[in-house]
Design a protein around this motif. Structure first.
Motif, PDB file in Angstrom:
ATOM      1  N   ILE A   6       0.898  -1.135  -0.059  1.00  0.00           N
ATOM      2  CA  ILE A   6       0.037   0.054   0.002  1.00  0.00           C
ATOM      3  C   ILE A   6       0.852   1.547  -0.052  1.00  0.00           C
ATOM      4  O   ILE A   6       1.757   1.473   0.884  1.00  0.00           O
ATOM      5  CB  ILE A   6      -0.943  -0.037   1.345  1.00  0.00           C
ATOM      6  N   LEU A   7       0.569   2.092  -0.962  1.00  0.00           N
ATOM      7  CA  LEU A   7       1.230   3.361  -0.853  1.00  0.00           C
ATOM      8  C   LEU A   7       0.268   4.294  -0.379  1.00  0.00           C
ATOM      9  O   LEU A   7      -0.596   4.476  -1.005  1.00  0.00           O
ATOM     10  CB  LEU A   7       1.801   3.772  -2.459  1.00  0.00           C
ATOM     11  N   TYR A   8       0.669   4.932   0.910  1.00  0.00           N
ATOM     12  CA  TYR A   8      -0.457   5.977   1.346  1.00  0.00           C
ATOM     13  C   TYR A   8       0.146   7.510   1.001  1.00  0.00           C
ATOM     14  O   TYR A   8       1.329   7.808   1.474  1.00  0.00           O
ATOM     15  CB  TYR A   8      -0.621   5.664   2.807  1.00  0.00           C
ATOM     16  N   VAL A   9      -0.481   8.200   0.371  1.00  0.00           N
ATOM     17  CA  VAL A   9      -0.185   9.713   0.077  1.00  0.00           C
ATOM     18  C   VAL A   9      -0.897  10.391   0.990  1.00  0.00           C
ATOM     19  O   VAL A   9      -2.270  10.735   0.683  1.00  0.00           O
ATOM     20  CB  VAL A   9      -0.272   9.991  -1.432  1.00  0.00           C
ATOM     21  N   GLU A  10      -0.156  11.020   2.033  1.00  0.00           N
ATOM     22  CA  GLU A  10      -1.008  11.747   3.160  1.00  0.00           C
ATOM     23  C   GLU A  10       0.013  12.665   3.640  1.00  0.00           C
ATOM     24  O   GLU A  10       1.097  12.126   3.913  1.00  0.00           O
ATOM     25  CB  GLU A  10      -1.534  10.892   4.033  1.00  0.00           C
ATOM     26  N   ASP A  11      -0.236  14.059   3.943  1.00  0.00           N
ATOM     27  CA  ASP A  11       0.536  14.773   4.674  1.00  0.00           C
ATOM     28  C   ASP A  11       0.429  14.920   5.939  1.00  0.00           C
ATOM     29  O   ASP A  11       1.019  15.873   6.730  1.00  0.00           O
ATOM     30  CB  ASP A  11       0.569  16.154   3.899  1.00  0.00           C
ATOM     31  N   VAL A  16      -1.231   9.398   9.618  1.00  0.00           N
ATOM     32  CA  VAL A  16      -0.390   8.431   8.737  1.00  0.00           C
ATOM     33  C   VAL A  16       0.256   7.589  10.207  1.00  0.00           C
ATOM     34  O   VAL A  16       0.074   6.366   9.881  1.00  0.00           O
ATOM     35  CB  VAL A  16       1.081   9.094   8.234  1.00  0.00           C
ATOM     36  N   ASP A  17       0.507   7.947  11.320  1.00  0.00           N
ATOM     37  CA  ASP A  17       1.070   7.019  12.382  1.00  0.00           C
ATOM     38  C   ASP A  17      -0.057   6.294  12.758  1.00  0.00           C
ATOM     39  O   ASP A  17       0.020   5.020  13.075  1.00  0.00           O
ATOM     40  CB  ASP A  17       1.346   7.918  13.535  1.00  0.00           C
TER      41      ASP A  17
END
Length: 138
Positions: A6-11, A16-17
């Motif tokens: 899974i690539l999670y794109v989130e700022d 994210v943690d």
């Protein structure tokens, strides 16, 4: 470069943690990689495609620095080697315009981020079960 499941794109680093912890609880063998910038995510995906690899699933936030989630979605779907990677827009927005735009640009699904950790685990577990275990990817 390790190939993420899974690539999670989130700022939002805090979110994210929490997602990393939830995915680890669901399946500790799933490799999740997060990237906090849309342009960096595109570069990473292009490098993976050059190596003839790709993630099994992309979770994509709408509001990102560098390149918006919608712009990144459009660019991914325009890239031959990446166009069939399932993309779930994963955002706090429940605005019908955001949902419609995401689906029109090729998102496989649009999921509003659930409130509370237990609900997040249920949501991610359902995604994991379908997109990584059941779905057939080209």
């Amino acid at each position: 470069m390790a190939i993420p499941d899974i690539l999670y794109v989130e700022d939002n680093y805090d979110y994210v943690d929490v997602v990393e912890r939830a995915i680890g609880q669901i399946d500790d063998t799933t490799v999740l990689r997060s990237i906090d910038d849309g342009a960096l995510a595109l570069d990473t995906l292009e490098k993976l495609a050059e190596d003839k690899t790709k993630p099994k699933l992309i979770l994509l936030d709408l509001n990102l620095p560098g390149l918006s989630g919608l712009d990144l979605l459009r660019k991914i779907k325009e890239t031959q080697a990446l166009r069939y990677v399932p993309i779930i827009m994963f955002s706090t927005s429940d605005n019908p315009k955001d949902i419609r735009s995401s689906l029109e640009f090729g998102a496989n699904a649009y999921v509003t981020k659930p409130l509370g950790y237990a609900n997040l685990v249920k949501c991610l577990s359902a995604m994991h079960s379908f997109w990584l275990k059941t779905n057939c990817v080209a």
